[in-house]
Design an enzyme around this catalytic site. Structure first.
Site, PDB file in Angstrom:
ATOM      1  CB  SER A  76      -0.845  -0.003   1.283  1.00  0.00           C
ATOM      2  OG  SER A  76      -1.480   1.238   1.466  1.00  0.00           O
ATOM      3  CE1 TYR A 122      -4.526  -2.777   4.890  1.00  0.00           C
ATOM      4  CE2 TYR A 122      -3.864  -0.480   4.675  1.00  0.00           C
ATOM      5  CZ  TYR A 122      -4.198  -1.689   4.093  1.00  0.00           C
ATOM      6  OH  TYR A 122      -4.192  -1.811   2.718  1.00  0.00           O
TER       7      TYR A 122
HETATM    8  N1  LIG Z   1      -8.685  -0.401  -1.278  1.00  0.00           N
HETATM    9  C1  LIG Z   1      -7.643   0.339  -1.011  1.00  0.00           C
HETATM   10  O1  LIG Z   1      -7.739   1.581  -0.849  1.00  0.00           O
HETATM   11  C2  LIG Z   1      -6.278  -0.293  -0.904  1.00  0.00           C
HETATM   12  C3  LIG Z   1      -5.166   0.537  -0.871  1.00  0.00           C
HETATM   13  C4  LIG Z   1      -3.902  -0.022  -0.759  1.00  0.00           C
HETATM   14  C5  LIG Z   1      -3.748  -1.388  -0.682  1.00  0.00           C
HETATM   15  N2  LIG Z   1      -4.854  -2.192  -0.694  1.00  0.00           N
HETATM   16  C6  LIG Z   1      -4.639  -3.633  -0.588  1.00  0.00           C
HETATM   17  O2  LIG Z   1      -5.167  -4.280  -1.712  1.00  0.00           O
HETATM   18  C7  LIG Z   1      -5.493  -5.638  -1.384  1.00  0.00           C
HETATM   19  C8  LIG Z   1      -6.889  -5.956  -1.893  1.00  0.00           C
HETATM   20  O3  LIG Z   1      -7.833  -5.171  -1.177  1.00  0.00           O
HETATM   21  P1  LIG Z   1      -9.131  -4.528  -1.844  1.00  0.00           P
HETATM   22  O4  LIG Z   1      -9.051  -3.086  -1.626  1.00  0.00           O
HETATM   23  O5  LIG Z   1      -9.306  -5.061  -3.208  1.00  0.00           O
HETATM   24  O6  LIG Z   1     -10.266  -5.019  -0.844  1.00  0.00           O
HETATM   25  P2  LIG Z   1     -11.461  -6.074  -0.957  1.00  0.00           P
HETATM   26  O7  LIG Z   1     -12.288  -5.844  -2.161  1.00  0.00           O
HETATM   27  O8  LIG Z   1     -12.104  -6.057   0.384  1.00  0.00           O
HETATM   28  O9  LIG Z   1     -10.686  -7.437  -1.190  1.00  0.00           O
HETATM   29  C9  LIG Z   1     -10.038  -8.138  -0.178  1.00  0.00           C
HETATM   30  C10 LIG Z   1     -10.145  -9.609  -0.539  1.00  0.00           C
HETATM   31  O10 LIG Z   1      -9.384 -10.354   0.399  1.00  0.00           O
HETATM   32  C11 LIG Z   1     -10.128 -11.501   0.761  1.00  0.00           C
HETATM   33  N3  LIG Z   1      -9.753 -11.888   2.108  1.00  0.00           N
HETATM   34  C12 LIG Z   1      -9.802 -11.146   3.235  1.00  0.00           C
HETATM   35  N4  LIG Z   1      -9.388 -11.866   4.283  1.00  0.00           N
HETATM   36  C13 LIG Z   1      -9.063 -13.085   3.802  1.00  0.00           C
HETATM   37  C14 LIG Z   1      -8.612 -14.286   4.386  1.00  0.00           C
HETATM   38  N5  LIG Z   1      -8.374 -14.370   5.708  1.00  0.00           N
HETATM   39  N6  LIG Z   1      -8.379 -15.361   3.599  1.00  0.00           N
HETATM   40  C15 LIG Z   1      -8.604 -15.286   2.263  1.00  0.00           C
HETATM   41  N7  LIG Z   1      -9.046 -14.185   1.651  1.00  0.00           N
HETATM   42  C16 LIG Z   1      -9.287 -13.107   2.420  1.00  0.00           C
HETATM   43  C17 LIG Z   1     -11.598 -11.082   0.669  1.00  0.00           C
HETATM   44  O11 LIG Z   1     -12.458 -12.181   0.371  1.00  0.00           O
HETATM   45  P3  LIG Z   1     -13.305 -12.952   1.521  1.00  0.00           P
HETATM   46  O12 LIG Z   1     -13.887 -11.898   2.415  1.00  0.00           O
HETATM   47  O13 LIG Z   1     -14.293 -13.763   0.771  1.00  0.00           O
HETATM   48  O14 LIG Z   1     -12.309 -13.807   2.230  1.00  0.00           O
HETATM   49  C18 LIG Z   1     -11.584 -10.121  -0.509  1.00  0.00           C
HETATM   50  O15 LIG Z   1     -11.854 -10.783  -1.728  1.00  0.00           O
HETATM   51  C19 LIG Z   1      -5.350  -5.744   0.140  1.00  0.00           C
HETATM   52  O16 LIG Z   1      -4.110  -6.343   0.456  1.00  0.00           O
HETATM   53  C20 LIG Z   1      -5.354  -4.291   0.582  1.00  0.00           C
HETATM   54  O17 LIG Z   1      -4.665  -4.113   1.798  1.00  0.00           O
HETATM   55  C21 LIG Z   1      -6.107  -1.679  -0.819  1.00  0.00           C
END
Ligand SMILES: NC(=O)c1ccc[n+]([C@@H]2O[C@H](COP(=O)([O-])OP(=O)(O)OC[C@H]3O[C@@H](n4cnc5c(N)ncnc54)[C@H](OP(=O)(O)O)[C@@H]3O)[C@@H](O)[C@H]2O)c1
Length: 245
Positions: free
Chosen positions: A138, A151
């Protein structure tokens, strides 16, 4: 590196950034396997994509990870790209809310689980020509945000691990990439103004460009600007980050 005709595992590939990357990679002739905890979410995702399959697994559960790795070794022995994308975030202030329980959940999902899955897949990845590991950190790996305190710390830990992993694997055929998204409009960011973030597809597009250019640190959008600001003056960059959110 070339990112077509590969077999790719994306943790958390059923939604958000992982889904956008799954879609883009499947359109580039890759075979993609997505994982997550919710079977419904994974089924819906797979129904929208071609050449994508799913396996239900909670990355924090050792038993699930063992079953996932057995499945991959048997059904997808060609696996050559691991994308550690699954993540969890709690928005709160350290002066208002006890942090410990949040920190445990976040460190298990965002950091320790990545290390365990990577440990288990490294032996088979080492046998492949053109393998890669991608860790999704991130912009907050560069400096923390006060409203995502523990986080941010997990992403800084993952950044540090990723750097060491890349160095250690330098004499193997595995390339190690780090993808630093800025604020992205997904479920994870819903409580922190995610609707003002960029679309997940932009992250996927810049990710592909970065991998194809062998840019091992793929800083997307604001993350690239923030990196430059941080290099110039880390204290000022931290202040600016925490005043704008
Ligand atoms: N959105 C932002 O602003 C942002 C910014 C920087 C970095 N990121 C990073 O990008 C990555 C993806 O996040 P996103 O923003 O796309 O959020 P998201 O749509 O909430 O996706 C997160 C995914 O992770 C899965 N997940 C969560 N806990 C899990 C577990 N214990 N085992 C297996 N799967 C799990 C969830 O599926 P289930 O709930 O079905 O398990 C979901 O599909 C993350 O690492 C996040 O930290 C996001």
């Amino acid at each position: 590196m070339n990112i077509s005709n590969k077999t790719v595992l994306i943790t958390g590939g059923g939604s958000g950034i992982g889904f956008a990357i799954a879609k883009t990679l499947s359109e580039k002739n890759n075979k993609v396997i997505i994982t997550g905890r919710s079977e419904g979410r994974l089924k819906d995702a797979v129904a929208k994509l071609n050449n994508v399959s799913y396996f239900v697994a909670d990355v924090t559960k050792e038993d699930d990870v063992t079953k996932l790795v057995d499945y991959l070794n048997k059904q997808h022995p060609a696996l050559d790209v691991l994308i550690n994308n699954a993540g969890q975030a709690f928005a709160y202030e350290l002066n208002e809310t006890p942090a410990y329980e949040n920190a445990i959940a976040e460190i298990q999902t965002n950091y320790l689980s990545v290390i365990r899955l990577t440990d288990k897949l490294l032996p088979s990845l080492k046998e492949k020509a053109g393998a890669a590991i991608v860790n999704v950190t991130s912009v907050l790996a560069i400096a923390p945000s006060h409203d995502l305190p523990t986080y941010s710390a997990t992403k800084a830990a993952l950044h540090s691990y990723t750097q060491a992993l890349r160095y250690s694997l330098a004499n193997t055929r595995i390339k190690v990439f780090e993808l630093y998204p800025p604020l992205v409009n997904t479920e994870l960011s819903a409580g922190i103004g995610g609707e003002n973030g960029i679309p997940p597809q932009q992250v996927a597009d810049e990710f592909i460009q970065g991998v194809e250019a062998d840019n091992f640190n793929i800083r997307v959008g604001f993350a690239a600007q923030f990196w430059d600001a941080h290099l110039k003056n880390p204290d000022e960059a931290f202040k600016a980050l925490n005043s704008r959110r």
